[in-house]
Scaffold this motif. Sequence first.
Motif, PDB file in Angstrom:
ATOM      1  N   GLY A 121       0.807  -1.215   0.000  1.00  0.00           N
ATOM      2  CA  GLY A 121       0.000   0.000   0.000  1.00  0.00           C
ATOM      3  C   GLY A 121       0.842   1.267   0.000  1.00  0.00           C
ATOM      4  O   GLY A 121       0.336   2.352  -0.272  1.00  0.00           O
ATOM      5  N   LEU A 122       2.128   1.132   0.301  1.00  0.00           N
ATOM      6  CA  LEU A 122       3.013   2.304   0.176  1.00  0.00           C
ATOM      7  C   LEU A 122       3.097   2.669  -1.306  1.00  0.00           C
ATOM      8  O   LEU A 122       3.000   1.790  -2.163  1.00  0.00           O
ATOM      9  CB  LEU A 122       4.432   1.968   0.666  1.00  0.00           C
ATOM     10  CG  LEU A 122       4.674   1.811   2.163  1.00  0.00           C
ATOM     11  CD1 LEU A 122       6.128   1.373   2.399  1.00  0.00           C
ATOM     12  CD2 LEU A 122       4.394   3.100   2.909  1.00  0.00           C
ATOM     13  N   PRO A 123       3.279   3.958  -1.631  1.00  0.00           N
ATOM     14  CA  PRO A 123       3.405   4.314  -3.050  1.00  0.00           C
ATOM     15  C   PRO A 123       4.571   3.573  -3.707  1.00  0.00           C
ATOM     16  O   PRO A 123       5.659   3.461  -3.131  1.00  0.00           O
ATOM     17  CB  PRO A 123       3.645   5.829  -3.036  1.00  0.00           C
ATOM     18  CG  PRO A 123       3.911   6.206  -1.624  1.00  0.00           C
ATOM     19  CD  PRO A 123       3.372   5.122  -0.745  1.00  0.00           C
ATOM     20  N   LEU A 124       4.303   3.038  -4.900  1.00  0.00           N
ATOM     21  CA  LEU A 124       5.318   2.302  -5.656  1.00  0.00           C
ATOM     22  C   LEU A 124       6.268   3.307  -6.313  1.00  0.00           C
ATOM     23  O   LEU A 124       5.822   4.275  -6.912  1.00  0.00           O
ATOM     24  CB  LEU A 124       4.610   1.467  -6.726  1.00  0.00           C
ATOM     25  CG  LEU A 124       5.333   0.254  -7.288  1.00  0.00           C
ATOM     26  CD1 LEU A 124       5.597  -0.778  -6.203  1.00  0.00           C
ATOM     27  CD2 LEU A 124       4.487  -0.363  -8.407  1.00  0.00           C
ATOM     28  N   PRO A 125       7.572   3.092  -6.207  1.00  0.00           N
ATOM     29  CA  PRO A 125       8.514   4.040  -6.822  1.00  0.00           C
ATOM     30  C   PRO A 125       8.368   4.082  -8.351  1.00  0.00           C
ATOM     31  O   PRO A 125       8.021   3.086  -8.970  1.00  0.00           O
ATOM     32  CB  PRO A 125       9.881   3.475  -6.444  1.00  0.00           C
ATOM     33  CG  PRO A 125       9.645   2.559  -5.298  1.00  0.00           C
ATOM     34  CD  PRO A 125       8.256   2.032  -5.456  1.00  0.00           C
ATOM     35  N   ASN A 170       6.123  -6.839  -8.888  1.00  0.00           N
ATOM     36  CA  ASN A 170       5.385  -5.772  -8.196  1.00  0.00           C
ATOM     37  C   ASN A 170       6.286  -4.757  -7.499  1.00  0.00           C
ATOM     38  O   ASN A 170       5.919  -4.210  -6.474  1.00  0.00           O
ATOM     39  CB  ASN A 170       4.403  -6.394  -7.195  1.00  0.00           C
ATOM     40  CG  ASN A 170       5.078  -7.498  -6.381  1.00  0.00           C
ATOM     41  OD1 ASN A 170       6.249  -7.800  -6.598  1.00  0.00           O
ATOM     42  ND2 ASN A 170       4.356  -8.078  -5.444  1.00  0.00           N
ATOM     43  N   VAL A 171       7.465  -4.516  -8.055  1.00  0.00           N
ATOM     44  CA  VAL A 171       8.384  -3.573  -7.416  1.00  0.00           C
ATOM     45  C   VAL A 171       8.509  -2.255  -8.182  1.00  0.00           C
ATOM     46  O   VAL A 171       9.114  -1.311  -7.691  1.00  0.00           O
ATOM     47  CB  VAL A 171       9.804  -4.174  -7.227  1.00  0.00           C
ATOM     48  CG1 VAL A 171       9.750  -5.368  -6.299  1.00  0.00           C
ATOM     49  CG2 VAL A 171      10.446  -4.545  -8.542  1.00  0.00           C
ATOM     50  N   GLY A 172       7.933  -2.179  -9.378  1.00  0.00           N
ATOM     51  CA  GLY A 172       8.094  -0.981 -10.201  1.00  0.00           C
ATOM     52  C   GLY A 172       9.402  -1.042 -10.963  1.00  0.00           C
ATOM     53  O   GLY A 172      10.171  -2.001 -10.830  1.00  0.00           O
ATOM     54  N   PRO A 173       9.685  -0.012 -11.780  1.00  0.00           N
ATOM     55  CA  PRO A 173      10.927   0.003 -12.570  1.00  0.00           C
ATOM     56  C   PRO A 173      12.164  -0.062 -11.667  1.00  0.00           C
ATOM     57  O   PRO A 173      12.227   0.637 -10.659  1.00  0.00           O
ATOM     58  CB  PRO A 173      10.852   1.353 -13.305  1.00  0.00           C
ATOM     59  CG  PRO A 173       9.408   1.735 -13.292  1.00  0.00           C
ATOM     60  CD  PRO A 173       8.836   1.163 -12.029  1.00  0.00           C
ATOM     61  N   TRP A 174      13.119  -0.895 -12.054  1.00  0.00           N
ATOM     62  CA  TRP A 174      14.274  -1.183 -11.192  1.00  0.00           C
ATOM     63  C   TRP A 174      15.519  -1.212 -12.059  1.00  0.00           C
ATOM     64  O   TRP A 174      15.539  -1.892 -13.088  1.00  0.00           O
ATOM     65  CB  TRP A 174      14.029  -2.544 -10.538  1.00  0.00           C
ATOM     66  CG  TRP A 174      15.085  -3.042  -9.593  1.00  0.00           C
ATOM     67  CD1 TRP A 174      16.315  -3.516  -9.900  1.00  0.00           C
ATOM     68  CD2 TRP A 174      14.959  -3.167  -8.163  1.00  0.00           C
ATOM     69  NE1 TRP A 174      16.977  -3.917  -8.756  1.00  0.00           N
ATOM     70  CE2 TRP A 174      16.164  -3.715  -7.680  1.00  0.00           C
ATOM     71  CE3 TRP A 174      13.943  -2.868  -7.246  1.00  0.00           C
ATOM     72  CZ2 TRP A 174      16.383  -3.955  -6.323  1.00  0.00           C
ATOM     73  CZ3 TRP A 174      14.167  -3.113  -5.902  1.00  0.00           C
ATOM     74  CH2 TRP A 174      15.379  -3.647  -5.448  1.00  0.00           C
ATOM     75  N   GLN A 175      16.545  -0.489 -11.692  1.00  0.00           N
ATOM     76  CA  GLN A 175      17.790  -0.488 -12.449  1.00  0.00           C
ATOM     77  C   GLN A 175      18.964  -0.752 -11.501  1.00  0.00           C
ATOM     78  O   GLN A 175      19.036  -0.161 -10.423  1.00  0.00           O
ATOM     79  CB  GLN A 175      18.026   0.867 -13.139  1.00  0.00           C
ATOM     80  CG  GLN A 175      17.037   1.198 -14.246  1.00  0.00           C
ATOM     81  CD  GLN A 175      17.181   0.297 -15.465  1.00  0.00           C
ATOM     82  OE1 GLN A 175      18.257  -0.264 -15.711  1.00  0.00           O
ATOM     83  NE2 GLN A 175      16.097   0.145 -16.220  1.00  0.00           N
ATOM     84  N   GLY A 205       1.771  11.073 -17.358  1.00  0.00           N
ATOM     85  CA  GLY A 205       0.983  11.705 -16.312  1.00  0.00           C
ATOM     86  C   GLY A 205       0.424  10.642 -15.381  1.00  0.00           C
ATOM     87  O   GLY A 205      -0.686  10.737 -14.889  1.00  0.00           O
ATOM     88  N   ALA A 206       1.208   9.586 -15.206  1.00  0.00           N
ATOM     89  CA  ALA A 206       0.726   8.407 -14.485  1.00  0.00           C
ATOM     90  C   ALA A 206       0.327   8.738 -13.051  1.00  0.00           C
ATOM     91  O   ALA A 206       0.982   9.545 -12.398  1.00  0.00           O
ATOM     92  CB  ALA A 206       1.819   7.344 -14.476  1.00  0.00           C
ATOM     93  N   PRO A 207      -0.743   8.116 -12.562  1.00  0.00           N
ATOM     94  CA  PRO A 207      -1.063   8.272 -11.144  1.00  0.00           C
ATOM     95  C   PRO A 207       0.029   7.636 -10.289  1.00  0.00           C
ATOM     96  O   PRO A 207       0.787   6.812 -10.786  1.00  0.00           O
ATOM     97  CB  PRO A 207      -2.388   7.523 -10.972  1.00  0.00           C
ATOM     98  CG  PRO A 207      -2.442   6.557 -12.105  1.00  0.00           C
ATOM     99  CD  PRO A 207      -1.661   7.174 -13.225  1.00  0.00           C
ATOM    100  N   ILE A 208       0.083   8.035  -9.044  1.00  0.00           N
ATOM    101  CA  ILE A 208       1.102   7.462  -8.168  1.00  0.00           C
ATOM    102  C   ILE A 208       0.733   6.011  -7.889  1.00  0.00           C
ATOM    103  O   ILE A 208      -0.386   5.713  -7.507  1.00  0.00           O
ATOM    104  CB  ILE A 208       1.185   8.269  -6.860  1.00  0.00           C
ATOM    105  CG1 ILE A 208       1.584   9.719  -7.171  1.00  0.00           C
ATOM    106  CG2 ILE A 208       2.173   7.639  -5.888  1.00  0.00           C
ATOM    107  CD1 ILE A 208       1.207  10.715  -6.109  1.00  0.00           C
ATOM    108  N   GLY A 209       1.685   5.104  -8.099  1.00  0.00           N
ATOM    109  CA  GLY A 209       1.416   3.664  -7.973  1.00  0.00           C
ATOM    110  C   GLY A 209       1.183   3.231  -6.545  1.00  0.00           C
ATOM    111  O   GLY A 209       1.539   3.893  -5.625  1.00  0.00           O
TER     112      GLY A 209
END
Length: 209
Positions: A121-125, A170-175, A205-209
């Motif tokens: 539930g924390l915002p996804l980076p 489910n971690v979002g973009p990761w480099q 303009g993506a919403p915060i994940g």
Amino acid sequence: GLGAAKKVRGALIVIEGLDRAGKSTQVSRIAQSITAKTIKFPERTTPIGKMIDSYLGKMSEMDDHAIHLLFSANRWEKVDEILRSLDDGQHVICDRYAFSGIAYSCAKGLSHDWCRSPDVGLPLPDLTLFLSLTPEVAAQRGAYGEERYEVVAIQEKVKTILSQLGSETNVGPWQTIDAGQDIDKVTEDCLAEVKKAIDSVQLKGAPIG
Ligand code: T5A
Ligand code: NA
């Protein structure tokens, strides 16, 4: 009439890595370059943060589950502030985030699923930069070995777990960034990814994940 143009939200950038990987160094350089708000986890100044600080400094003992929940609660304490800043169009860079929470507690033997749940539930980076470095090189930097997890055996496990986290869905973009390079080159590599992430947020303009 002519309404104000809708402000584009800021990007949420996370820097992860082992102790001494150079996270704080890079966070301040990136923040200067893109003008961003910075937040460090653990945030040691809150009442929860003071308990964490005492635990890390080996001034107190705590059950592994209890300290895990405090690290997570310490992030939830800052969520409002993070979301308000992003909404305001400000970029936010976090020096560690939920991935550290999972990695260090899993390294102690707690289950991955259990470790993940309090942070759900924390915002996804919009981007996580994993500053990758061998624990041996990290140990040669600064005053290593004073805090609780600053032991090569633990850092080895944390490195393995953090490396695997990046390939989960489910971690979002990761480099992954080679943090063993000289400081300027690490900054250059980080900034290239950060600029792409900001462009992507502004395009979609993506919403915060
Ligand atoms: N933790 C944290 C959990 O268990 N669960 C959680 O949920 C969270 C959030 C404290 C501990 O808490 C654990 C993880 C940690 O064990 P912390 O306060 O972030 O976390 O502590 P550290 O990660 O240990 O912070 P450090 O400041 O030691 O590490 P940094 O920020 O990665 O490194 P930095 O930038 O301070 O640099 C360290 C030294 O290396 C030099 C710097 O000048 C400095 O001297 N350096 C380089 N030298 C050569 N080449 C480079 N490229 C360099 N970059 C930096
Ligand atoms: Na740091």
